[in-house]
Design a protein around this motif. Sequence first.
Motif, mmCIF file in Angstrom:
data_model
loop_
_atom_site.group_PDB
_atom_site.id
_atom_site.type_symbol
_atom_site.label_atom_id
_atom_site.label_comp_id
_atom_site.label_asym_id
_atom_site.label_seq_id
_atom_site.Cartn_x
_atom_site.Cartn_y
_atom_site.Cartn_z
ATOM 1 N N GLY A 1 8.611 -3.375 1.487
ATOM 2 C CA GLY A 1 7.259 -3.105 1.017
ATOM 3 C C GLY A 1 6.931 -1.630 1.156
ATOM 4 N N ASP A 2 6.195 -1.085 0.193
ATOM 5 C CA ASP A 2 5.808 0.335 0.246
ATOM 6 C C ASP A 2 4.915 0.626 1.437
ATOM 7 O OD1 ASP A 2 7.245 0.876 -2.046
ATOM 8 O OD2 ASP A 2 5.502 0.812 -3.376
ATOM 9 N N ILE B 1 17.050 -0.155 -8.738
ATOM 10 C CA ILE B 1 16.443 0.336 -7.509
ATOM 11 C C ILE B 1 15.105 0.971 -7.878
ATOM 12 C CG2 ILE B 1 16.646 2.054 -5.664
ATOM 13 C CD1 ILE B 1 19.676 1.520 -5.703
ATOM 14 N N GLY B 2 14.074 0.638 -7.143
ATOM 15 C CA GLY B 2 12.730 1.135 -7.424
ATOM 16 C C GLY B 2 11.844 0.125 -8.121
ATOM 17 N N ASP B 3 12.424 -0.926 -8.709
ATOM 18 C CA ASP B 3 11.606 -1.971 -9.331
ATOM 19 C C ASP B 3 10.813 -2.709 -8.257
ATOM 20 O OD1 ASP B 3 12.598 -1.461 -11.872
ATOM 21 O OD2 ASP B 3 13.946 -3.200 -11.909
ATOM 22 N N ILE B 4 9.588 -3.085 -8.594
ATOM 23 C CA ILE B 4 8.790 -3.959 -7.730
ATOM 24 C C ILE B 4 8.976 -5.362 -8.284
ATOM 25 C CG2 ILE B 4 6.492 -4.524 -6.865
ATOM 26 C CD1 ILE B 4 5.725 -1.576 -7.437
ATOM 27 N N LEU C 1 0.848 -1.195 0.000
ATOM 28 C CA LEU C 1 0.000 0.000 0.000
ATOM 29 C C LEU C 1 0.880 1.240 0.000
ATOM 30 C CD1 LEU C 1 -2.743 -0.935 2.613
ATOM 31 C CD2 LEU C 1 -3.051 -0.623 0.167
ATOM 32 N N PRO C 2 0.483 2.310 -0.608
ATOM 33 C CA PRO C 2 -0.786 2.556 -1.284
ATOM 34 C C PRO C 2 -0.771 2.224 -2.771
ATOM 35 C CG PRO C 2 0.391 4.604 -1.120
ATOM 36 C CD PRO C 2 1.263 3.535 -0.456
ATOM 37 N N LYS D 1 8.906 4.135 -9.974
ATOM 38 C CA LYS D 1 10.060 3.712 -9.174
ATOM 39 C C LYS D 1 9.911 4.044 -7.696
ATOM 40 C CE LYS D 1 12.464 2.079 -12.597
ATOM 41 N NZ LYS D 1 12.725 0.669 -12.743
ATOM 42 N N GLY D 2 8.875 4.795 -7.302
ATOM 43 C CA GLY D 2 8.630 5.072 -5.893
ATOM 44 C C GLY D 2 9.682 5.942 -5.234
ATOM 45 N N ARG D 3 10.354 6.770 -5.997
ATOM 46 C CA ARG D 3 11.447 7.585 -5.429
ATOM 47 C C ARG D 3 10.950 8.557 -4.352
ATOM 48 N NH1 ARG D 3 12.948 7.265 -11.035
ATOM 49 N NH2 ARG D 3 14.760 5.925 -11.192
#
Length: 143
Positions: free
Chosen positions: A84-85, A55-58, A35-36, A117-119
């Motif tokens: 996990g995010d 880096i940033g890959d799920i 999440l989210p 990538k969720g940076r």
Amino acid sequence: MEKREMPNEVLLGAVEQMLDEGREVVITPKGNSMLPFIRGDRDSVRLQKKDSLEIGDIVLVNLGNRYILHRIIAIDGDNVTLMGDGNVKGTEACRRESVCGTVTGIQRDGKMRNPGKGRLWGRLLPVRRYLLAIRRRLPGKWK
């Protein structure tokens, strides 16, 4: 597309084999650890085997006794660190060869989206607990 539910060790073992064969696989993950960006039991993810990791890959990882779907936060040679995010602490470590596949799309409400990538989310780790708590209190559409 036919939808089936089966135990994780059976399903994800078959998913790993299909990814090794070069096939694209779509699964519906369980749990709240991503999440989210990925809602367990609601969103679907498209997985593919990739030659390179960033880096940033799920990624879907086989840790021997369990599979996890988490984001790569560090790579040091063949060592990969995941988180996990939806987690505010705790990481997992694995080797590159334990990575089964990479998320190339997230399907939510019938639309396929780029996983990103969720940076920014990574930089928000110190306040992530509060952001996730606020999200839990929002009306149904945002959950």
